[in-house]
Design a protein around this motif. Sequence first.
Motif, PDB file in Angstrom:
ATOM      1  N   SER A 172     -17.800   2.105  10.104  1.00 43.36           N
ATOM      2  CA  SER A 172     -16.741   1.506   9.315  1.00 43.36           C
ATOM      3  C   SER A 172     -16.088   0.385  10.105  1.00 43.36           C
ATOM      4  O   SER A 172     -16.522   0.030  11.196  1.00 43.36           O
ATOM      5  CB  SER A 172     -15.705   2.559   8.900  1.00 43.36           C
ATOM      6  OG  SER A 172     -14.873   2.056   7.880  1.00 43.36           O
ATOM      7  N   ALA A 173     -15.047  -0.175   9.536  1.00 41.21           N
ATOM      8  CA  ALA A 173     -14.173  -1.154  10.171  1.00 41.21           C
ATOM      9  C   ALA A 173     -12.886  -1.172   9.365  1.00 41.21           C
ATOM     10  O   ALA A 173     -12.900  -0.928   8.150  1.00 41.21           O
ATOM     11  CB  ALA A 173     -14.807  -2.542  10.200  1.00 41.21           C
ATOM     12  N   ALA A 174     -11.774  -1.442  10.023  1.00 36.58           N
ATOM     13  CA  ALA A 174     -10.498  -1.551   9.323  1.00 36.58           C
ATOM     14  C   ALA A 174     -10.393  -2.950   8.719  1.00 36.58           C
ATOM     15  O   ALA A 174     -10.087  -3.916   9.414  1.00 36.58           O
ATOM     16  CB  ALA A 174      -9.338  -1.275  10.269  1.00 36.58           C
ATOM     17  N   MET A 175     -10.676  -3.059   7.420  1.00 33.21           N
ATOM     18  CA  MET A 175     -10.662  -4.343   6.718  1.00 33.21           C
ATOM     19  C   MET A 175      -9.267  -4.600   6.137  1.00 33.21           C
ATOM     20  O   MET A 175      -8.306  -3.900   6.460  1.00 33.21           O
ATOM     21  CB  MET A 175     -11.752  -4.342   5.644  1.00 33.21           C
ATOM     22  CG  MET A 175     -13.152  -4.099   6.210  1.00 33.21           C
ATOM     23  SD  MET A 175     -14.436  -3.990   4.944  1.00 33.21           S
ATOM     24  CE  MET A 175     -15.327  -2.519   5.459  1.00 33.21           C
ATOM     25  N   GLU A 176      -9.180  -5.618   5.265  1.00 35.99           N
ATOM     26  CA  GLU A 176      -7.888  -6.002   4.715  1.00 35.99           C
ATOM     27  C   GLU A 176      -7.949  -6.073   3.191  1.00 35.99           C
ATOM     28  O   GLU A 176      -9.030  -6.171   2.601  1.00 35.99           O
ATOM     29  CB  GLU A 176      -7.450  -7.357   5.281  1.00 35.99           C
ATOM     30  CG  GLU A 176      -7.219  -7.346   6.775  1.00 35.99           C
ATOM     31  CD  GLU A 176      -6.784  -8.686   7.323  1.00 35.99           C
ATOM     32  OE1 GLU A 176      -5.693  -8.759   7.911  1.00 35.99           O
ATOM     33  OE2 GLU A 176      -7.529  -9.669   7.144  1.00 35.99           O
ATOM     34  N   ARG A 177      -6.778  -6.015   2.577  1.00 39.29           N
ATOM     35  CA  ARG A 177      -6.645  -6.201   1.139  1.00 39.29           C
ATOM     36  C   ARG A 177      -6.085  -7.593   0.874  1.00 39.29           C
ATOM     37  O   ARG A 177      -5.505  -8.220   1.767  1.00 39.29           O
ATOM     38  CB  ARG A 177      -5.686  -5.168   0.537  1.00 39.29           C
ATOM     39  CG  ARG A 177      -4.318  -5.195   1.192  1.00 39.29           C
ATOM     40  CD  ARG A 177      -3.237  -4.491   0.418  1.00 39.29           C
ATOM     41  NE  ARG A 177      -2.817  -5.240  -0.737  1.00 39.29           N
ATOM     42  CZ  ARG A 177      -1.996  -6.290  -0.718  1.00 39.29           C
ATOM     43  NH1 ARG A 177      -1.518  -6.758   0.419  1.00 39.29           N
ATOM     44  NH2 ARG A 177      -1.647  -6.885  -1.832  1.00 39.29           N
ATOM     45  N   HIS A 178      -6.261  -8.079  -0.348  1.00 38.52           N
ATOM     46  CA  HIS A 178      -5.597  -9.327  -0.727  1.00 38.52           C
ATOM     47  C   HIS A 178      -5.227  -9.249  -2.200  1.00 38.52           C
ATOM     48  O   HIS A 178      -5.720  -8.391  -2.951  1.00 38.52           O
ATOM     49  CB  HIS A 178      -6.485 -10.541  -0.458  1.00 38.52           C
ATOM     50  CG  HIS A 178      -7.674 -10.652  -1.367  1.00 38.52           C
ATOM     51  ND1 HIS A 178      -8.865  -9.996  -1.124  1.00 38.52           N
ATOM     52  CD2 HIS A 178      -7.862 -11.343  -2.529  1.00 38.52           C
ATOM     53  CE1 HIS A 178      -9.731 -10.278  -2.072  1.00 38.52           C
ATOM     54  NE2 HIS A 178      -9.148 -11.080  -2.948  1.00 38.52           N
ATOM     55  N   SER A 179      -4.347 -10.142  -2.627  1.00 35.92           N
ATOM     56  CA  SER A 179      -3.896 -10.187  -4.012  1.00 35.92           C
ATOM     57  C   SER A 179      -4.128 -11.573  -4.589  1.00 35.92           C
ATOM     58  O   SER A 179      -4.015 -12.578  -3.858  1.00 35.92           O
ATOM     59  CB  SER A 179      -2.405  -9.850  -4.114  1.00 35.92           C
ATOM     60  OG  SER A 179      -2.153  -8.526  -3.710  1.00 35.92           O
ATOM     61  N   ASP A 234      -1.590 -15.297  -8.589  1.00 37.37           N
ATOM     62  CA  ASP A 234      -0.770 -15.142  -9.782  1.00 37.37           C
ATOM     63  C   ASP A 234      -0.498 -13.683 -10.148  1.00 37.37           C
ATOM     64  O   ASP A 234       0.088 -13.398 -11.194  1.00 37.37           O
ATOM     65  CB  ASP A 234      -1.444 -15.844 -10.973  1.00 37.37           C
ATOM     66  CG  ASP A 234      -2.834 -15.272 -11.262  1.00 37.37           C
ATOM     67  OD1 ASP A 234      -3.357 -14.515 -10.420  1.00 37.37           O
ATOM     68  OD2 ASP A 234      -3.395 -15.593 -12.333  1.00 37.37           O
ATOM     69  N   ASP A 235      -0.920 -12.733  -9.284  1.00 33.85           N
ATOM     70  CA  ASP A 235      -0.737 -11.319  -9.617  1.00 33.85           C
ATOM     71  C   ASP A 235      -0.536 -10.509  -8.342  1.00 33.85           C
ATOM     72  O   ASP A 235      -1.434  -9.801  -7.877  1.00 33.85           O
ATOM     73  CB  ASP A 235      -1.949 -10.797 -10.394  1.00 33.85           C
ATOM     74  CG  ASP A 235      -1.753  -9.360 -10.881  1.00 33.85           C
ATOM     75  OD1 ASP A 235      -0.625  -8.831 -10.745  1.00 33.85           O
ATOM     76  OD2 ASP A 235      -2.735  -8.762 -11.361  1.00 33.85           O
ATOM     77  N   PRO A 236       0.637 -10.576  -7.723  1.00 31.75           N
ATOM     78  CA  PRO A 236       0.864  -9.886  -6.451  1.00 31.75           C
ATOM     79  C   PRO A 236       0.817  -8.364  -6.551  1.00 31.75           C
ATOM     80  O   PRO A 236       0.705  -7.695  -5.521  1.00 31.75           O
ATOM     81  CB  PRO A 236       2.258 -10.369  -6.038  1.00 31.75           C
ATOM     82  CG  PRO A 236       2.910 -10.811  -7.301  1.00 31.75           C
ATOM     83  CD  PRO A 236       1.820 -11.348  -8.172  1.00 31.75           C
ATOM     84  N   SER A 237       0.884  -7.813  -7.745  1.00 33.94           N
ATOM     85  CA  SER A 237       0.847  -6.362  -7.890  1.00 33.94           C
ATOM     86  C   SER A 237      -0.574  -5.801  -7.836  1.00 33.94           C
ATOM     87  O   SER A 237      -0.756  -4.580  -7.745  1.00 33.94           O
ATOM     88  CB  SER A 237       1.513  -5.938  -9.202  1.00 33.94           C
ATOM     89  OG  SER A 237       0.780  -6.423 -10.312  1.00 33.94           O
ATOM     90  N   THR A 238      -1.579  -6.664  -7.918  1.00 34.48           N
ATOM     91  CA  THR A 238      -2.967  -6.219  -7.853  1.00 34.48           C
ATOM     92  C   THR A 238      -3.501  -6.387  -6.437  1.00 34.48           C
ATOM     93  O   THR A 238      -3.384  -7.455  -5.841  1.00 34.48           O
ATOM     94  CB  THR A 238      -3.844  -7.010  -8.832  1.00 34.48           C
ATOM     95  OG1 THR A 238      -3.428  -6.717 -10.162  1.00 34.48           O
ATOM     96  CG2 THR A 238      -5.310  -6.649  -8.681  1.00 34.48           C
ATOM     97  N   SER A 239      -4.065  -5.320  -5.907  1.00 33.33           N
ATOM     98  CA  SER A 239      -4.668  -5.339  -4.570  1.00 33.33           C
ATOM     99  C   SER A 239      -6.181  -5.260  -4.715  1.00 33.33           C
ATOM    100  O   SER A 239      -6.706  -4.355  -5.379  1.00 33.33           O
ATOM    101  CB  SER A 239      -4.173  -4.168  -3.735  1.00 33.33           C
ATOM    102  OG  SER A 239      -2.810  -4.315  -3.410  1.00 33.33           O
ATOM    103  N   ILE A 240      -6.867  -6.195  -4.071  1.00 37.16           N
ATOM    104  CA  ILE A 240      -8.327  -6.262  -4.123  1.00 37.16           C
ATOM    105  C   ILE A 240      -8.870  -6.024  -2.716  1.00 37.16           C
ATOM    106  O   ILE A 240      -8.399  -6.605  -1.746  1.00 37.16           O
ATOM    107  CB  ILE A 240      -8.796  -7.632  -4.642  1.00 37.16           C
ATOM    108  CG1 ILE A 240      -8.233  -7.896  -6.043  1.00 37.16           C
ATOM    109  CG2 ILE A 240     -10.318  -7.712  -4.660  1.00 37.16           C
ATOM    110  CD1 ILE A 240      -8.503  -9.304  -6.549  1.00 37.16           C
ATOM    111  N   VAL A 241      -9.853  -5.131  -2.636  1.00 37.64           N
ATOM    112  CA  VAL A 241     -10.585  -4.935  -1.391  1.00 37.64           C
ATOM    113  C   VAL A 241     -12.003  -5.415  -1.635  1.00 37.64           C
ATOM    114  O   VAL A 241     -12.768  -4.795  -2.376  1.00 37.64           O
ATOM    115  CB  VAL A 241     -10.573  -3.461  -0.941  1.00 37.64           C
ATOM    116  CG1 VAL A 241     -11.363  -3.304   0.355  1.00 37.64           C
ATOM    117  CG2 VAL A 241      -9.141  -2.971  -0.759  1.00 37.64           C
TER     118      VAL A 241
END
Length: 610
Positions: free
Chosen positions: A452-459, A462-469
């Motif tokens: 594994s690796a500790a990755m990051e999320r982003h948004s 125009d939609d800061p409430s949505t988190s995408i990995v």
Amino acid sequence: MQSLLRPLVLALAALTGLVAPATPLINAADREVLALNGRWHVIVDPYDNGYVNYRLQRFDEATKPSGGYFLDRKPATPAELIEYDFDTSASLNVPGDWNSQDDKLLYYESTVWYRKRFDYTPRAAGARQFLHFGGANYEADVYLNGAKLGRHVGGFTPFEFEVTGKLKPTGNSLVVRVNNARRPEAVPTVNTDWWNYGGLTRDVRLLETPATAIRDFALRLQPGADRRVRGFVQLDGPGQPVTVEIPELKIAVAATADAAGRATFEFALTGAELWSPESPRLYAVTLTAGADRLTDRVGFRTIETRGADILLNGKSTFLRGISLHEENPLRGGRATTPADARQLLGWAQELGCNYVRLAHYPHNEHMARVADELGILLWAEVPVYWTIHWDNADTYANAENQLTELITRDRNRASVIIWSMANETPISPARTVFLKKLVAHTRALDPTRLISAAMERHSPADDPSTSIVEDELAEVTDLVSFNQYIGWYVGMPDDCAKAKWIINYNKPVIVSEFGADALQGLHGDRRARFTEEFQADLYAQTLTMLEKIPQLRGMTPWILCDFRSPRRHLPNIQDGWNRKGLIGENGTRKMAFGVLQEYYARKAAAYAKP
């Protein structure tokens, strides 16, 4: 011998699916003949006067060096000018960091020279001797009786030098130049959120072996229902008969090592109890090759994934974890002893953990061995952290070497189930190539654990409430692991209720970090940052939010204990400490400790059901 063996060893990997690289002697504690721990005389040398002259020419590169602290000289006459003296200089404890032993060295980053004198008489005729270092941060130049043995780069993994024929019966002078200066091309690089403890931070030992020694071994249970163990024993010397015995299971198998010194094994693990957190069963294993004999305690278990599930010994499990730095918060400084490991892992068990993330570098070998005994699963990682020089070939070689040394040291530990490649590395083509190479290298060394690796999320903008990995690296890892700080670095805890997650991978999801700072004993409104109430509320709301992720199979919140960090400057709150611990620097549990403890109790009960 090691460098000559390596190509042959790699060519034989297909026999077992395992690779045994050239490496320090495995299980060094079992071979110790002289402990070199204790008080060492030291010279603090910020300008490296003992290493280079005023033209920056290294003393140890001269054919006949006349200068250099490694010579450990005294004036031959009153007229001779020598501007150092170990005998009248200060001393420090080894193992230990220099920062926490002397207030003047708290922030010190440069060279410290260590000197230890010792006597030695071989125990057996024809024996070989090795100086073994558990770790030195970050660069170590090692000298014996005025002659250079070699250099090691990397602050957290073991290294050693053969000294057969180089020791005197009395008055041996062992000098080590340790330099912890941060460098842009190093691993880690110049910017970290943890303390850069310098020094000989782990055990120093003199080891003795017969002429042909058992250098390395690996024994691992293969996935599947037939309980087959595969492995190898690697000799440092010519081929000869090798035996592996597990007396309690009445197992004894033999093979003859080939010309490269490798013997391979496969046998049925009949009648064995598998290792697990609920029952951390370990078996005494004895390896014999000619006059050499090595013992270890090994647990046997399998770890694999199936879709979004993590299967330990074929059973779905939830990793109830916490992140951990290698510090003793009560004493201050590096955690250096088995007692330190028991204290930290014991606190994790009190929290309800069956799993710990060892961040952000290889921890002491004590940690994995104690975890084996206590039944705690481990995530182990190397300090490929934030902004590594992805295009630098030497940086990659350094990272790969540290990973190799970590895997080789700990691959017989049942507790270690995950090798992690990196932490919070910004996505770029060069970074992804770098990390994918590390993944491929890790699978060649050890195909039986998860990666594994500790990755990051982003948004979306125009939609800061949505988190995408979404990360190309996740295509080649076994787990989708990421750090997220909604409620601390992103918005407030109440924003957790509005969060939506997009994670389009049919793999187990591990949330490798979340949390908030709280000063132990500071109380107030739940919306007041740095209060225990704020941290506890964030934990409660984050746990509810994360339960919405269908692939969620574990987490390691940040972090068990407050730890030192030079990035944390807020007076009367941080004072050089990262306050995200669930336990304060005084050992007192914060309110959030109980929140997570209650959640883990429910998780444990749910997964205990048939």
